[in-house]
Design a protein around this motif. Structure first.
Motif, mmCIF file in Angstrom:
data_model
loop_
_atom_site.group_PDB
_atom_site.id
_atom_site.type_symbol
_atom_site.label_atom_id
_atom_site.label_comp_id
_atom_site.label_asym_id
_atom_site.label_seq_id
_atom_site.Cartn_x
_atom_site.Cartn_y
_atom_site.Cartn_z
ATOM 1 N N UNK A 103 32.118 38.328 39.924
ATOM 2 C CA UNK A 103 31.451 37.036 39.874
ATOM 3 C C UNK A 103 30.147 37.113 39.075
ATOM 4 N N UNK A 104 29.411 38.236 39.258
ATOM 5 C CA UNK A 104 28.135 38.409 38.519
ATOM 6 C C UNK A 104 28.398 38.430 37.011
ATOM 7 N N UNK A 105 29.393 39.161 36.524
ATOM 8 C CA UNK A 105 29.711 39.221 35.098
ATOM 9 C C UNK A 105 30.249 37.892 34.602
ATOM 10 N N UNK A 106 31.003 37.180 35.485
ATOM 11 C CA UNK A 106 31.535 35.885 35.090
ATOM 12 C C UNK A 106 30.405 34.876 34.894
ATOM 13 N N UNK A 107 29.428 34.922 35.813
ATOM 14 C CA UNK A 107 28.277 34.020 35.668
ATOM 15 C C UNK A 107 27.535 34.300 34.355
ATOM 16 N N UNK A 118 39.099 30.985 33.293
ATOM 17 C CA UNK A 118 38.868 32.242 34.011
ATOM 18 C C UNK A 118 38.214 31.973 35.352
ATOM 19 N N UNK A 119 37.268 31.006 35.371
ATOM 20 C CA UNK A 119 36.596 30.664 36.625
ATOM 21 C C UNK A 119 37.629 30.100 37.605
ATOM 22 N N UNK A 120 38.521 29.236 37.124
ATOM 23 C CA UNK A 120 39.525 28.627 38.006
ATOM 24 C C UNK A 120 40.454 29.692 38.580
ATOM 25 N N UNK A 121 40.916 30.609 37.750
ATOM 26 C CA UNK A 121 41.816 31.665 38.231
ATOM 27 C C UNK A 121 41.097 32.571 39.220
ATOM 28 N N UNK A 122 39.811 32.852 38.944
ATOM 29 C CA UNK A 122 39.057 33.723 39.865
ATOM 30 C C UNK A 122 38.941 33.055 41.227
ATOM 31 N N UNK A 123 38.660 31.750 41.238
ATOM 32 C CA UNK A 123 38.513 31.062 42.520
ATOM 33 C C UNK A 123 39.849 31.051 43.281
#
Length: 579
Positions: free
Chosen positions: A74-78, A96-101
């Motif tokens: 999450x930190x790298x995604x932000x 990518x955010x949607x798949x991560x969630x």
């Protein structure tokens, strides 16, 4: 434009080119730096973020993410969401955010988790590929910028180098060439060539200098032309005056070239004026004895055979100076034949009279001796006093005639010297014995210092003894009663023996010392008993110098006088040097 403004313009142009070159270099360096920062900031960081997120998925191995793994992902995604730089990168990041969630939901089945892992990896790959392509594109842009900058800076630097090289090559000549030409023209003007002009086709200071120089040479040429006639007239007048003189006159410049010679000089030398004027004097002197003697010898008196008779001349050399610098010399030969003949007649007359007087004076002295003998007859006290007075006058007359004869021998060049080897003690002993009675009568002590180990001297015993007796007699005469006269004989420099006589009388004033050895000179202020003929010291000087010796005096008022003379000693090559 003035030279100062031209210098300013040239230097300003060079400075401007340097500024342009530096500005271009700084501009392209900044562009390259910006491109590099864009690659690092925009794309490289995204690649790093996607790599970190991919590493988390690899560690999870198709399983749900742990709390720690989810935090890293999450930190790298932000961070990636805040570093969107490329077109299409926003959609991929949102996906990518949607798949991560979806991956973080707990109700996901293992099959859904594997599918989500696969989708997330694909999205990460797409984002990474998108940034890698951007890196390649920006790298190509940076290379193009670098190549363009290199060509432009090289082109500008070449132009700057060519301009600077041209400036270095041409500008010194622009300054130096007129100065060099001006220097050559000035040298020509200094040699009295006033037909000089400067042609500087410029409107700067050199043009003004050329105009001023040309005006100056024109004025000088005008002045020279206007004064040439008067100078020639003055030269002719001076030549007429010089030729009318009865003295021989020769003019030389500072390089010993003959400038002029009057008719008398040409007659004596035996060459016409045309063969003398303008020639180098030493070259003529090699074939002309008289001119060689005039240039080499320093004889004040010369005997020259001219006009079928012997003539006597005195030589005088006058230095011609200009602003304290010697620019030539003038040799003057004065004809003193008439005076020489009169002097010889005077000398012969004195010699004849002196010789004729010696015989009757000797007869008078013999008659006085006979009158003093008691066998002839006794005389009373008054008669004896008269006899003593007559004897003293006869002695003085005999001394004077002797000195006059000696002087006549010196003047006529008939001085006979009988050289021999003798010890200084013999000369001293004879002189002291001759004056012993005189010294005792005045109660003067003769203090003699003469070492027996001194070498012999090469001298005329009689003439040298006469000189020493004369010096001792004068010392006793000018000494106070009960005083001391020092007679010292010692070795001197240059293989010489020095005889010195010192008294402790009143001394001689400094202003008279230079004339003390002149004939007939008497020191003012001396008493009647002290004065003589004024010939003794002059004859002594002639006797000593005829023996290659030297004679001199040292004296101060109140401290007495010291007379001395030197003779060549025998031994260690001294006799060879003397002869």
């Amino acid at each position: 434009m003035t030279i100062k403004n031209k210098l300013r313009a040239g230097i300003s142009f060079l400075f401007l080119l340097a500024l342009i070159s530096c500005g271009l270099s700084i501009y392209f360096l900044n562009r390259l730096s910006a491109d590099a920062r864009a690659i690092l900031k925009d794309n490289y960081k995204t690649v790093q973020f996607t790599k970190n997120m991919g590493s988390v998925l690899e560690l999870a191995q198709s399983a749900p993410l742990s709390q720690q793994q989810a935090a890293i992902f999450n930190d790298n995604l932000v961070k990636q969401e805040h570093n969107i730089t490329e077109h299409g990168e926003r959609q991929l990041t949102d996906s990518l955010r949607s798949k991560y969630e979806q991956l973080t939901l707990k109700r996901n089945s293992p099959a859904n988790i594997m599918e989500l892992h696969s989708d997330i990896k694909k999205l990460l790959y797409d984002i990474m590929q998108l940034n890698m392509n951007a890196i390649e594109s920006k790298y190509a842009t940076a290379n193009a910028t670098a190549d363009h900058a290199t060509m432009l800076v090289a082109f500008t630097g070449s132009i700057l180098f060519l301009v600077a090289f041209s400036f270095v090559v041409n500008f010194p000549g622009y300054i130096a060439n007129p100065i060099k030409e001006l220097t050559e023209r000035i040298k020509a003007v200094s040699n009295r060539d006033y037909h000089q002009e400067l042609n500087f086709e410029s409107n700067d200071e050199f043009g003004e200098l050329a105009t001023a120089f040309n005006n100056m040479t024109a004025k000088l040429n005008e002045y020279e032309s206007s004064n040439l006639a008067s100078i020639l007239f003055e030269k002719k007048r001076i030549e007429t005056i010089i030729n009318s003189m009865h003295d021989a006159i020769i003019g030389l410049d500072e390089k010993s070239f003959i400038i002029f010679a009057n008719e008398v000089a040409c007659t004596l030398i035996g060459l016409p004026e045309q063969q003398l004027t303008g020639r180098y004097a030493p070259d003529i002197a090699m074939e002309n004895d008289l001119l060689r003697n005039l240039l080499v010898n320093n004889q004040p008196k010369m005997k020259i055979y001219a006009d079928n008779r012997e003539s006597f001349y005195t030589k005088e050399v006058l230095a011609v100076t200009s602003k304290d610098k010697v620019v030539g010399s003038v040799i003057i030969l004065k004809n003193i034949t008439e005076y020489q003949q009169l002097d010889e007649a005077k000398t012969n007359f004195i010699a004849t009279i002196s010789h004729e007087l010696k015989t009757p004076i000797s007869s008078i002295k013999m008659s006085l001796k006979l009158l003093e003998d008691d066998r002839i007859g006794e005389v009373n006290s008054e008669q004896r006093q008269l006899l003593e007075n007559i004897e003293e006058d006869a002695r003085r007359l005999l001394q004077i005639t002797g000195e006059l004869l000696d002087m006549a021998q010196v003047e006529t060049g008939k001085l006979q010297l009988n050289f021999g080897s003798t010890h200084p003690h013999n000369i001293v002993d004879y002189a002291v014995k001759a004056l012993k009675t005189t010294a005792e009568q005045k109660q003067v002590t003769l203090n003699v210092e003469c070492d027996e180990t001194l070498p012999d001297v090469h001298a005329d015993l009689d003439k040298t003894t006469w000189v020493l007796i004369n010096l001792l007699s004068n010392a006793i005469k000018y000494s106070h009663e009960k005083s001391v006269v020092d007679l010292v004989v010692k070795k001197s420099k240059n293989n010489e023996i020095e005889f010195s006589v010192r008294d402790h009388g009143r001394g001689i004033d400094q202003r008279y010392l230079s004339r003390i050895f002149e004939r007939y000179f008497k020191v003012p202020g001396a008493t009647t008993e002290q004065t003589g003929t004024g010939l003794g010291l002059a004859i002594a000087k002639d006797f000593i110098e005829a023996q290659a010796g030297k004679i001199g005096v040292e004296s101060e008022i109140g401290d007495g006088s010291r007379f001395y003379f030197t003779l060549k000693r025998i031994g260690n090559g001294a006799l060879a040097n003397a002869s």
